[in-house]
Write a protein that holds these residues in place. Sequence first.
Motif, PDB file in Angstrom:
ATOM      1  N   ARG A  32       0.834  -1.208   0.000  1.00 19.51           N
ATOM      2  CA  ARG A  32       0.000   0.000   0.000  1.00 19.51           C
ATOM      3  C   ARG A  32       0.865   1.253   0.000  1.00 19.51           C
ATOM      4  O   ARG A  32       0.570   2.234  -0.691  1.00 19.51           O
ATOM      5  CB  ARG A  32      -0.908   0.020   1.228  1.00 19.51           C
ATOM      6  CG  ARG A  32      -2.093  -0.929   1.174  1.00 19.51           C
ATOM      7  CD  ARG A  32      -3.073  -0.616   2.299  1.00 19.51           C
ATOM      8  NE  ARG A  32      -4.194  -1.543   2.311  1.00 19.51           N
ATOM      9  CZ  ARG A  32      -4.244  -2.654   3.022  1.00 19.51           C
ATOM     10  NH1 ARG A  32      -3.223  -2.966   3.812  1.00 19.51           N
ATOM     11  NH2 ARG A  32      -5.290  -3.440   2.980  1.00 19.51           N
ATOM     12  N   ARG A  50       0.847   3.822  -3.515  1.00 20.22           N
ATOM     13  CA  ARG A  50       0.013   5.030  -3.458  1.00 20.22           C
ATOM     14  C   ARG A  50       0.637   6.137  -4.310  1.00 20.22           C
ATOM     15  O   ARG A  50       1.808   6.490  -4.141  1.00 20.22           O
ATOM     16  CB  ARG A  50      -0.153   5.483  -2.012  1.00 20.22           C
ATOM     17  CG  ARG A  50      -1.290   6.479  -1.830  1.00 20.22           C
ATOM     18  CD  ARG A  50      -1.529   6.747  -0.362  1.00 20.22           C
ATOM     19  NE  ARG A  50      -2.036   5.557   0.317  1.00 20.22           N
ATOM     20  CZ  ARG A  50      -3.287   5.166   0.309  1.00 20.22           C
ATOM     21  NH1 ARG A  50      -4.183   5.865  -0.373  1.00 20.22           N
ATOM     22  NH2 ARG A  50      -3.658   4.093   0.965  1.00 20.22           N
ATOM     23  N   VAL A  57       0.139   9.450  -4.539  1.00 16.32           N
ATOM     24  CA  VAL A  57       0.554  10.707  -3.923  1.00 16.32           C
ATOM     25  C   VAL A  57       1.880  10.551  -3.202  1.00 16.32           C
ATOM     26  O   VAL A  57       2.709  11.476  -3.177  1.00 16.32           O
ATOM     27  CB  VAL A  57      -0.548  11.225  -2.959  1.00 16.32           C
ATOM     28  CG1 VAL A  57      -0.672  10.313  -1.743  1.00 16.32           C
ATOM     29  CG2 VAL A  57      -0.255  12.650  -2.528  1.00 16.32           C
ATOM     30  N   SER A  61      -0.132  11.513   4.752  1.00 21.61           N
ATOM     31  CA  SER A  61      -1.032  11.101   3.670  1.00 21.61           C
ATOM     32  C   SER A  61      -1.270   9.598   3.675  1.00 21.61           C
ATOM     33  O   SER A  61      -2.351   9.133   3.280  1.00 21.61           O
ATOM     34  CB  SER A  61      -0.452  11.527   2.320  1.00 21.61           C
ATOM     35  OG  SER A  61       0.784  10.890   2.076  1.00 21.61           O
ATOM     36  N   TYR A  62      -0.280   8.840   4.136  1.00 26.58           N
ATOM     37  CA  TYR A  62      -0.400   7.371   4.140  1.00 26.58           C
ATOM     38  C   TYR A  62      -1.550   6.905   5.015  1.00 26.58           C
ATOM     39  O   TYR A  62      -2.455   6.197   4.564  1.00 26.58           O
ATOM     40  CB  TYR A  62       0.934   6.779   4.606  1.00 26.58           C
ATOM     41  CG  TYR A  62       0.920   5.295   4.853  1.00 26.58           C
ATOM     42  CD1 TYR A  62       0.392   4.412   3.928  1.00 26.58           C
ATOM     43  CD2 TYR A  62       1.473   4.775   6.018  1.00 26.58           C
ATOM     44  CE1 TYR A  62       0.399   3.044   4.152  1.00 26.58           C
ATOM     45  CE2 TYR A  62       1.488   3.412   6.252  1.00 26.58           C
ATOM     46  CZ  TYR A  62       0.952   2.554   5.316  1.00 26.58           C
ATOM     47  OH  TYR A  62       0.956   1.208   5.553  1.00 26.58           O
ATOM     48  N   GLY A  81      -3.678   9.035   6.681  1.00 27.51           N
ATOM     49  CA  GLY A  81      -4.829   9.924   6.528  1.00 27.51           C
ATOM     50  C   GLY A  81      -5.754   9.470   5.427  1.00 27.51           C
ATOM     51  O   GLY A  81      -6.989   9.510   5.564  1.00 27.51           O
ATOM     52  N   ALA A  82      -5.171   9.006   4.315  1.00 28.51           N
ATOM     53  CA  ALA A  82      -5.996   8.514   3.212  1.00 28.51           C
ATOM     54  C   ALA A  82      -6.731   7.244   3.594  1.00 28.51           C
ATOM     55  O   ALA A  82      -7.855   6.995   3.129  1.00 28.51           O
ATOM     56  CB  ALA A  82      -5.113   8.266   1.988  1.00 28.51           C
ATOM     57  N   GLU A  83      -6.114   6.428   4.444  1.00 28.26           N
ATOM     58  CA  GLU A  83      -6.775   5.203   4.894  1.00 28.26           C
ATOM     59  C   GLU A  83      -8.052   5.527   5.671  1.00 28.26           C
ATOM     60  O   GLU A  83      -9.068   4.847   5.541  1.00 28.26           O
ATOM     61  CB  GLU A  83      -5.817   4.402   5.783  1.00 28.26           C
ATOM     62  CG  GLU A  83      -4.598   3.862   5.065  1.00 28.26           C
ATOM     63  CD  GLU A  83      -4.912   2.652   4.213  1.00 28.26           C
ATOM     64  OE1 GLU A  83      -5.312   1.619   4.769  1.00 28.26           O
ATOM     65  OE2 GLU A  83      -4.769   2.762   2.982  1.00 28.26           O
ATOM     66  N   SER A  98      -9.807   8.578   5.590  1.00 29.07           N
ATOM     67  CA  SER A  98     -10.790   9.352   4.827  1.00 29.07           C
ATOM     68  C   SER A  98     -11.464   8.531   3.738  1.00 29.07           C
ATOM     69  O   SER A  98     -12.617   8.807   3.369  1.00 29.07           O
ATOM     70  CB  SER A  98     -10.116  10.580   4.204  1.00 29.07           C
ATOM     71  OG  SER A  98      -9.048  10.184   3.352  1.00 29.07           O
ATOM     72  N   SER A  99     -10.794   7.509   3.205  1.00 30.40           N
ATOM     73  CA  SER A  99     -11.381   6.684   2.145  1.00 30.40           C
ATOM     74  C   SER A  99     -12.212   5.520   2.676  1.00 30.40           C
ATOM     75  O   SER A  99     -12.899   4.847   1.903  1.00 30.40           O
ATOM     76  CB  SER A  99     -10.271   6.136   1.248  1.00 30.40           C
ATOM     77  OG  SER A  99      -9.447   5.224   1.968  1.00 30.40           O
ATOM     78  N   HIS A 127      -7.490  12.203   9.409  1.00 29.08           N
ATOM     79  CA  HIS A 127      -7.504  12.875   8.111  1.00 29.08           C
ATOM     80  C   HIS A 127      -6.125  13.492   7.893  1.00 29.08           C
ATOM     81  O   HIS A 127      -5.481  13.960   8.838  1.00 29.08           O
ATOM     82  CB  HIS A 127      -8.577  13.961   8.055  1.00 29.08           C
ATOM     83  CG  HIS A 127      -9.002  14.300   6.659  1.00 29.08           C
ATOM     84  ND1 HIS A 127      -8.227  15.049   5.820  1.00 29.08           N
ATOM     85  CD2 HIS A 127     -10.119  13.975   5.955  1.00 29.08           C
ATOM     86  CE1 HIS A 127      -8.848  15.189   4.660  1.00 29.08           C
ATOM     87  NE2 HIS A 127     -10.003  14.540   4.711  1.00 29.08           N
ATOM     88  N   THR A 128      -5.693  13.510   6.642  1.00 32.88           N
ATOM     89  CA  THR A 128      -4.398  14.109   6.310  1.00 32.88           C
ATOM     90  C   THR A 128      -4.355  15.582   6.683  1.00 32.88           C
ATOM     91  O   THR A 128      -3.314  16.107   7.101  1.00 32.88           O
ATOM     92  CB  THR A 128      -4.111  13.949   4.806  1.00 32.88           C
ATOM     93  OG1 THR A 128      -4.188  12.566   4.456  1.00 32.88           O
ATOM     94  CG2 THR A 128      -2.730  14.470   4.458  1.00 32.88           C
TER      95      THR A 128
END
Length: 336
Positions: free
Chosen positions: A10, A14, A16, A136-137, A139-141, A143-144, A235-236
């Motif tokens: 993962r 990713r 980004v 971002s690693y 945070g994206a987990e 928020s998604s 969240h990121t």
Amino acid sequence: MNLFRAEMRRLTKRRVIRFFVFGTLALLAAIVVGMFATHQPSTPSVRAAAQAEADRDYRLAVESLAEEMRACETARGTAQAANYPPDCDPGYRPSKADYQAEYYMPPTFVFREQFGLMIVTLAALLAVMAYLVGASYVGAEWSSGAMMNLLLWRPQRLRVLSTKLGALTAGLTALTVLVSAAWTGLFALVADLRGTMDAMTSGAWQSFVLMEVRGLVLVLVAGAVGFGLASIGRHTAMALGTAIGAIIVFQFGLGTLLSLAQVHFVEAYLVPVWATAWMDKSITVTDWQPCDSVINPGCQAGTLTLTWPMAGGVLAALVILVVGVAMWTMRSRDVT
């Protein structure tokens, strides 16, 4: 499938994160190219050209002074005489000592003197990248919704989060070690072609290696803090907002407030000073508050030396606090 291996996949897949990594590598490459282009070796031909330029400027200065003195002599007894010094004494005459070839030499990359600054530059850029990657690693987990899906078949919350942090740490370590090795090799090449590797003893190499190790620690701390803050806020934007707030409030705002309050050793409260103490092994902060040129002209400013063990303690406390809170919230809060 092994959870750690899945998290590593993962992390590396990713887009980004790849953008942050490749952008940082491109910036580092530009620095190497810039240093190569702006430095030249101290060859006999380069020194001869510098000496010729120095001699030319010296002759021009002598001729200019002679012309100025002739104009002064011509102006004696006229209204123009007020524009020249009395007795036409210029007070300064060009000297050959002021026009040495060393002053006209292009910069030469001396590895032992300049590579330490390059290590600090590398550590700073990689630390910024690590903070963004860590935020971002995870945070994206959140928020998604991927985190909730993962916990359906891996309900061990702390294990999941700690594995993600472990994958991030492993990835950042591998990247930093590889980039540091390439960075050292490239600047050794720059020094060989555009400077000198003289005076590089085993002790000097050891010092640079230890400095790169401290840079690695700084990168891991930045990544863990970004990861922890994004996990706390789920969240990121939480990590990014905290970073912006820290820069604006704690660096500019706090520094100004402490200065107005006449707090001693204001710089010791600012993050860059501690990062510098960590990378350079020590830094001396000067306190000018007690000294006033009018009230106390003979005052000696106070000094405070911050060492790398002190800075290491601050970094460790920061990581323990942020990651500890992230783990606590992961365990205590509902996953929604």
